[in-house]
Design a protein around this motif. Structure first.
Motif, PDB file in Angstrom:
ATOM      1  N   UNK A 119       0.854  -1.183   0.000  1.00 50.69           N
ATOM      2  CA  UNK A 119       0.000   0.000   0.000  1.00 50.69           C
ATOM      3  C   UNK A 119       0.891   1.234   0.000  1.00 50.69           C
ATOM      4  N   UNK A 120       0.933   1.936  -1.144  1.00 54.59           N
ATOM      5  CA  UNK A 120       1.749   3.135  -1.246  1.00 54.59           C
ATOM      6  C   UNK A 120       1.029   4.340  -0.668  1.00 54.59           C
ATOM      7  N   UNK A 121       1.732   5.127   0.159  1.00 52.19           N
ATOM      8  CA  UNK A 121       1.135   6.284   0.807  1.00 52.19           C
ATOM      9  C   UNK A 121       1.686   7.611   0.293  1.00 52.19           C
ATOM     10  N   UNK A 122       2.878   7.609  -0.283  1.00 49.89           N
ATOM     11  CA  UNK A 122       3.452   8.807  -0.880  1.00 49.89           C
ATOM     12  C   UNK A 122       3.928   8.443  -2.280  1.00 49.89           C
ATOM     13  N   UNK A 123       3.523   9.228  -3.275  1.00 55.70           N
ATOM     14  CA  UNK A 123       3.898   8.916  -4.650  1.00 55.70           C
ATOM     15  C   UNK A 123       3.880  10.177  -5.490  1.00 55.70           C
ATOM     16  N   UNK A 124       4.477  10.085  -6.681  1.00 50.67           N
ATOM     17  CA  UNK A 124       4.513  11.211  -7.612  1.00 50.67           C
ATOM     18  C   UNK A 124       3.348  11.176  -8.595  1.00 50.67           C
ATOM     19  N   UNK A 125       2.605  10.082  -8.613  1.00 45.35           N
ATOM     20  CA  UNK A 125       1.495   9.945  -9.549  1.00 45.35           C
ATOM     21  C   UNK A 125       0.302   9.334  -8.816  1.00 45.35           C
ATOM     22  N   UNK A 126      -0.837   9.246  -9.510  1.00 41.89           N
ATOM     23  CA  UNK A 126      -2.025   8.668  -8.897  1.00 41.89           C
ATOM     24  C   UNK A 126      -1.729   7.241  -8.429  1.00 41.89           C
ATOM     25  N   UNK A 127      -2.050   6.967  -7.180  1.00 42.18           N
ATOM     26  CA  UNK A 127      -1.743   5.668  -6.591  1.00 42.18           C
ATOM     27  C   UNK A 127      -2.900   4.695  -6.790  1.00 42.18           C
ATOM     28  N   UNK A 128      -2.572   3.426  -6.790  1.00 39.77           N
ATOM     29  CA  UNK A 128      -3.548   2.349  -6.822  1.00 39.77           C
ATOM     30  C   UNK A 128      -3.113   1.283  -5.827  1.00 39.77           C
ATOM     31  N   UNK A 129      -4.029   0.397  -5.489  1.00 41.07           N
ATOM     32  CA  UNK A 129      -3.672  -0.760  -4.686  1.00 41.07           C
ATOM     33  C   UNK A 129      -4.481  -1.951  -5.177  1.00 41.07           C
ATOM     34  N   UNK A 130      -3.921  -3.124  -5.000  1.00 44.60           N
ATOM     35  CA  UNK A 130      -4.553  -4.331  -5.526  1.00 44.60           C
ATOM     36  C   UNK A 130      -5.116  -5.181  -4.404  1.00 44.60           C
ATOM     37  N   UNK A 131      -6.193  -5.889  -4.725  1.00 41.33           N
ATOM     38  CA  UNK A 131      -6.802  -6.854  -3.812  1.00 41.33           C
ATOM     39  C   UNK A 131      -6.947  -8.168  -4.556  1.00 41.33           C
ATOM     40  N   UNK A 132      -6.534  -9.241  -3.925  1.00 48.21           N
ATOM     41  CA  UNK A 132      -6.695 -10.575  -4.489  1.00 48.21           C
ATOM     42  C   UNK A 132      -7.433 -11.449  -3.482  1.00 48.21           C
ATOM     43  N   UNK A 133      -8.135 -12.421  -3.999  1.00 46.17           N
ATOM     44  CA  UNK A 133      -8.830 -13.338  -3.112  1.00 46.17           C
ATOM     45  C   UNK A 133      -9.370 -14.528  -3.874  1.00 46.17           C
ATOM     46  N   UNK A 134      -9.813 -15.516  -3.127  1.00 42.21           N
ATOM     47  CA  UNK A 134     -10.320 -16.741  -3.736  1.00 42.21           C
ATOM     48  C   UNK A 134     -11.825 -16.654  -3.940  1.00 42.21           C
ATOM     49  N   UNK A 135     -12.258 -17.132  -5.093  1.00 38.26           N
ATOM     50  CA  UNK A 135     -13.685 -17.281  -5.371  1.00 38.26           C
ATOM     51  C   UNK A 135     -14.095 -18.660  -4.883  1.00 38.26           C
ATOM     52  N   UNK A 136     -15.029 -18.686  -3.943  1.00 40.21           N
ATOM     53  CA  UNK A 136     -15.445 -19.939  -3.315  1.00 40.21           C
ATOM     54  C   UNK A 136     -16.745 -20.451  -3.928  1.00 40.21           C
ATOM     55  N   UNK A 137     -16.941 -21.745  -3.869  1.00 37.86           N
ATOM     56  CA  UNK A 137     -18.160 -22.355  -4.389  1.00 37.86           C
ATOM     57  C   UNK A 137     -19.348 -21.984  -3.513  1.00 37.86           C
ATOM     58  N   UNK A 138     -20.451 -21.641  -4.155  1.00 39.96           N
ATOM     59  CA  UNK A 138     -21.699 -21.315  -3.460  1.00 39.96           C
ATOM     60  C   UNK A 138     -22.613 -22.534  -3.523  1.00 39.96           C
ATOM     61  N   UNK A 139     -22.710 -23.234  -2.409  1.00 36.75           N
ATOM     62  CA  UNK A 139     -23.468 -24.482  -2.384  1.00 36.75           C
ATOM     63  C   UNK A 139     -24.975 -24.253  -2.374  1.00 36.75           C
ATOM     64  N   UNK A 140     -25.408 -22.996  -2.250  1.00 32.50           N
ATOM     65  CA  UNK A 140     -26.852 -22.734  -2.345  1.00 32.50           C
ATOM     66  C   UNK A 140     -27.336 -22.828  -3.785  1.00 32.50           C
ATOM     67  N   UNK A 141     -26.399 -22.809  -4.734  1.00 34.66           N
ATOM     68  CA  UNK A 141     -26.764 -22.928  -6.152  1.00 34.66           C
ATOM     69  C   UNK A 141     -26.727 -24.405  -6.527  1.00 34.66           C
TER      70      UNK A 141
END
Length: 244
Positions: A206-228
């Motif tokens: 997570x960048x807090x000081x930068x010379x250009x517009x900052x971004x941050x990434x989020x990753x995660x697992x897609x889990x099976x939905x057993x209600x379907x």
């Protein structure tokens, strides 16, 4: 013969997490890992006689440009507390000579000359703004040329800003629903993607000081939905694209 349909794709759109618009978002990607088991062909000619490929994991990642605390809470497994605007009286603050003596809340910088008062611990000496200290949103910058000594306990009156405060890494992680309300810019046709269960992991940076517009990434697992349970319906995600 069935008509062949060729559709080039340039994607854009709005990402909603549990119905909340997360703001400007780029590089929304699925990553599907798989494992293949093969049975060799022993009947001559080499190669394999049979093979089975199983999906081992489905991951979703996205890059966000909106640094709202609601988004950061998702990326940092945090919670957001709301602090109402108000007035603080005689808060104990420890002076740091030549440095920052931080206050518990964010100081309202609208008119600090009239709303901030700094006294010694006995309330007998009132220090002078601009001579003994300067005011910042985070607290008091103690001037080394002033009368405040290092380590001195101060009584500070100030107006505080209304804020929302992110407390990071206090949750174990939660599952959310993700919907992309998108459009194929190559054709102008709408596209929607619905992810039933997504469990994001803490961001790895997570960048807090930068010379250009900052971004941050989020990753995660897609889990099976057993209600379907309906036949032919994905337990993970679906994509709908307009045909006309």
């Amino acid at each position: 013969m069935a008509e062949q349909i060729n559709e080039a794709y340039i994607g854009s759109g709005i990402v909603y997490i549990n119905g909340r618009d997360v703001g400007n978002c780029s590089n929304v990607n699925f990553a599907i890992e798989q494992e293949t088991q093969s049975q060799r062909n022993y009947r001559g000619g080499g190669g394999n006689f049979a093979s089975v490929t199983n999906i081992t994991s489905v991951a979703l990642s996205m890059e966000l440009a909106n640094f709202s605390n609601a988004n950061l809470a998702l990326a940092l497994r945090g919670v957001v507390d709301v602090v109402a605007a108000g007035s603080v009286v005689a808060e104990n603050v420890t002076a740091v000579a030549g440095g920052l003596a931080e206050t518990a809340k964010m100081i309202d910088m609208t008119d600090p000359a009239t709303t901030v008062t700094v006294k010694d611990e006995t309330d007998t000496t009132t220090y002078v703004q601009g001579t003994d200290y300067e005011v910042t949103a985070a607290g008091l910058k103690i001037l080394s040329t002033g009368s405040i000594t290092d380590g001195e306990v101060l009584h500070v009156d100030y107006d505080n800003k209304g804020t929302n405060v992110l407390e990071a890494l206090v949750e174990s992680g939660s599952e959310v629903r993700v919907v992309l309300d998108g459009i194929n810019d190559a054709t102008g046709k709408p596209v929607t993607v619905k992810v039933h269960r997504w469990k994001p992991s803490p961001t790895n940076g997570l960048g807090l000081i930068s010379d250009s517009f900052a971004t941050f990434s989020i990753e995660g697992e897609v889990l099976a939905d057993e209600t379907i349970q309906a036949a032919g319906k994905s337990k993970f995600f679906s994509r709908a694209a307009a045909t006309a």
